[in-house]
Write a protein that holds these residues in place. Structure first.
Motif, PDB file in Angstrom:
ATOM      1  N   THR A   8       2.962 -12.388   2.162  1.00 61.35           N
ATOM      2  CA  THR A   8       2.235 -11.396   1.356  1.00 61.35           C
ATOM      3  C   THR A   8       1.327 -12.044   0.311  1.00 61.35           C
ATOM      4  O   THR A   8       1.756 -12.922  -0.431  1.00 61.35           O
ATOM      5  CB  THR A   8       3.218 -10.441   0.652  1.00 61.35           C
ATOM      6  N   LYS A   9       0.078 -11.599   0.242  1.00 63.43           N
ATOM      7  CA  LYS A   9      -0.861 -12.037  -0.788  1.00 63.43           C
ATOM      8  C   LYS A   9      -0.956 -10.940  -1.834  1.00 63.43           C
ATOM      9  O   LYS A   9      -0.966  -9.757  -1.495  1.00 63.43           O
ATOM     10  CB  LYS A   9      -2.235 -12.302  -0.181  1.00 63.43           C
ATOM     11  N   VAL A  10      -1.043 -11.320  -3.092  1.00 70.02           N
ATOM     12  CA  VAL A  10      -1.003 -10.347  -4.175  1.00 70.02           C
ATOM     13  C   VAL A  10      -2.124  -9.315  -4.076  1.00 70.02           C
ATOM     14  O   VAL A  10      -1.910  -8.120  -4.305  1.00 70.02           O
ATOM     15  CB  VAL A  10      -1.023 -11.045  -5.553  1.00 70.02           C
ATOM     16  N   LYS A  62      -2.971  -2.450  -0.499  1.00 70.24           N
ATOM     17  CA  LYS A  62      -2.134  -1.533   0.283  1.00 70.24           C
ATOM     18  C   LYS A  62      -1.521  -0.442  -0.604  1.00 70.24           C
ATOM     19  O   LYS A  62      -1.417   0.710  -0.189  1.00 70.24           O
ATOM     20  CB  LYS A  62      -1.020  -2.314   0.988  1.00 70.24           C
ATOM     21  N   ALA A  63      -1.122  -0.827  -1.818  1.00 70.64           N
ATOM     22  CA  ALA A  63      -0.535   0.151  -2.732  1.00 70.64           C
ATOM     23  C   ALA A  63      -1.555   1.219  -3.108  1.00 70.64           C
ATOM     24  O   ALA A  63      -1.234   2.414  -3.178  1.00 70.64           O
ATOM     25  CB  ALA A  63      -0.021  -0.546  -3.987  1.00 70.64           C
ATOM     26  N   ILE A  64      -2.799   0.784  -3.336  1.00 73.95           N
ATOM     27  CA  ILE A  64      -3.865   1.717  -3.701  1.00 73.95           C
ATOM     28  C   ILE A  64      -4.207   2.633  -2.524  1.00 73.95           C
ATOM     29  O   ILE A  64      -4.307   3.856  -2.680  1.00 73.95           O
ATOM     30  CB  ILE A  64      -5.122   0.947  -4.167  1.00 73.95           C
ATOM     31  N   GLN A  65      -4.351   2.050  -1.342  1.00 72.76           N
ATOM     32  CA  GLN A  65      -4.721   2.841  -0.168  1.00 72.76           C
ATOM     33  C   GLN A  65      -3.619   3.797   0.278  1.00 72.76           C
ATOM     34  O   GLN A  65      -3.884   4.934   0.652  1.00 72.76           O
ATOM     35  CB  GLN A  65      -5.093   1.917   0.999  1.00 72.76           C
ATOM     36  N   SER A  66      -2.386   3.320   0.240  1.00 77.18           N
ATOM     37  CA  SER A  66      -1.277   4.127   0.751  1.00 77.18           C
ATOM     38  C   SER A  66      -1.020   5.370  -0.099  1.00 77.18           C
ATOM     39  O   SER A  66      -0.569   6.395   0.410  1.00 77.18           O
ATOM     40  CB  SER A  66       0.007   3.293   0.802  1.00 77.18           C
ATOM     41  N   GLU A  67      -1.318   5.238  -1.400  1.00 74.53           N
ATOM     42  CA  GLU A  67      -1.048   6.320  -2.355  1.00 74.53           C
ATOM     43  C   GLU A  67       0.441   6.685  -2.399  1.00 74.53           C
ATOM     44  O   GLU A  67       0.817   7.801  -2.734  1.00 74.53           O
ATOM     45  CB  GLU A  67      -1.892   7.565  -2.044  1.00 74.53           C
ATOM     46  N   VAL A  84       5.030  -0.341   1.137  1.00 74.51           N
ATOM     47  CA  VAL A  84       3.651  -0.756   0.864  1.00 74.51           C
ATOM     48  C   VAL A  84       3.293  -1.977   1.713  1.00 74.51           C
ATOM     49  O   VAL A  84       2.210  -2.035   2.312  1.00 74.51           O
ATOM     50  CB  VAL A  84       3.453  -1.074  -0.636  1.00 74.51           C
ATOM     51  N   GLU A  85       4.189  -2.942   1.795  1.00 72.17           N
ATOM     52  CA  GLU A  85       3.933  -4.152   2.592  1.00 72.17           C
ATOM     53  C   GLU A  85       3.708  -3.809   4.063  1.00 72.17           C
ATOM     54  O   GLU A  85       2.926  -4.474   4.749  1.00 72.17           O
ATOM     55  CB  GLU A  85       5.107  -5.125   2.475  1.00 72.17           C
ATOM     56  N   ASP A  86       4.387  -2.785   4.546  1.00 75.92           N
ATOM     57  CA  ASP A  86       4.291  -2.399   5.962  1.00 75.92           C
ATOM     58  C   ASP A  86       3.094  -1.492   6.255  1.00 75.92           C
ATOM     59  O   ASP A  86       2.840  -1.139   7.405  1.00 75.92           O
ATOM     60  CB  ASP A  86       5.581  -1.682   6.404  1.00 75.92           C
TER      61      ASP A  86
END
Length: 203
Positions: free
Chosen positions: A53-55, A61-66, A82-84
């Motif tokens: 995982t890259k920061v 992903k956190a922003i896009q996933s909501e 979020v990682e997935d």
């Protein structure tokens, strides 16, 4: 469930505060990323974040996933979800690198706070971020082992590194711990060289 949600909400709030504190105004993106890498590196060493995982990807992903931490049973489950998450490369262009890094820092902080409550995460990241050449991945791995075994060593190490510790016995204890970290991270190093490295890291 209310108690769990309350706890996760508190962790999420604390993580946001840590990320904002570390991402001080005027800090260049590269400086921000250096501190963010400390946070994610620690999370990886502790087994809380996937090694690959890259920061900035985590934040993207956190922003896009909501997704929201409160929708999960633990902050760790939130981070895993979020990682997935599969990124949309077009949507990624809509968010700056700085925004992605800050969000990634928030998640890395939250998952560590949840697992090791009371850990001085802000002080740790600042100390390591100011000494990136010293705190290598190998040493971070050894420090993670200290955290998992007995976190009491960490504050004394931080106080030694930033020069605030004046008690000679505590200084010696921190030096001994860091020399042990040096030798575990680099088995071929001599006692003299390990000691010199530890001396040089103190402000």
């Amino acid at each position: 469930m209310g108690i769990i949600l309350g706890t996760i909400a508190a962790i999420a709030a604390a993580a946001t505060t840590v990320a904002k504190t570390l991402a001080v105004a005027g800090l260049a993106v590269q400086g921000l990323k250096a501190i963010a890498n400390v946070l994610t590196g620690l999370g990886k060493a502790l087994g809380l974040i996937k090694p690959e995982t890259k920061v900035e990807d985590l934040g993207d992903k956190a922003i896009q996933s909501e997704y929201h931490p409160e929708d999960f049973d633990s902050y760790a489950e939130y981070v895993k979800a979020v990682e997935d998450y599969d990124l949309d490369t077009e949507k990624s262009k809509l968010t700056t690198e700085e925004e992605k890094i800050k969000k990634g820092m928030e998640l890395a902080a939250g998952v560590t706070i949840e697992k090791y409550q009371g850990f001085p995460i802000e002080d740790f990241c600042v100390a390591v971020g100011q000494n990136p050449a010293y705190f290598t991945d190998a040493k971070m791995g050894e420090i993670a082992k200290l955290m998992q075994a007995d976190g009491q060593h960490i504050p004394s190490i931080l106080n030694y590194v930033d020069g605030s510790e004046k008690d000679s016995a505590k200084i010696q204890g921190a030096v001994d711990t860091l020399v042990s970290v040096e030798k575990s991270a680099n088995p071929g190093i001599s006692d003299k060289e390990a000691y010199r490295n530890v001396m040089e890291v103190r402000k």
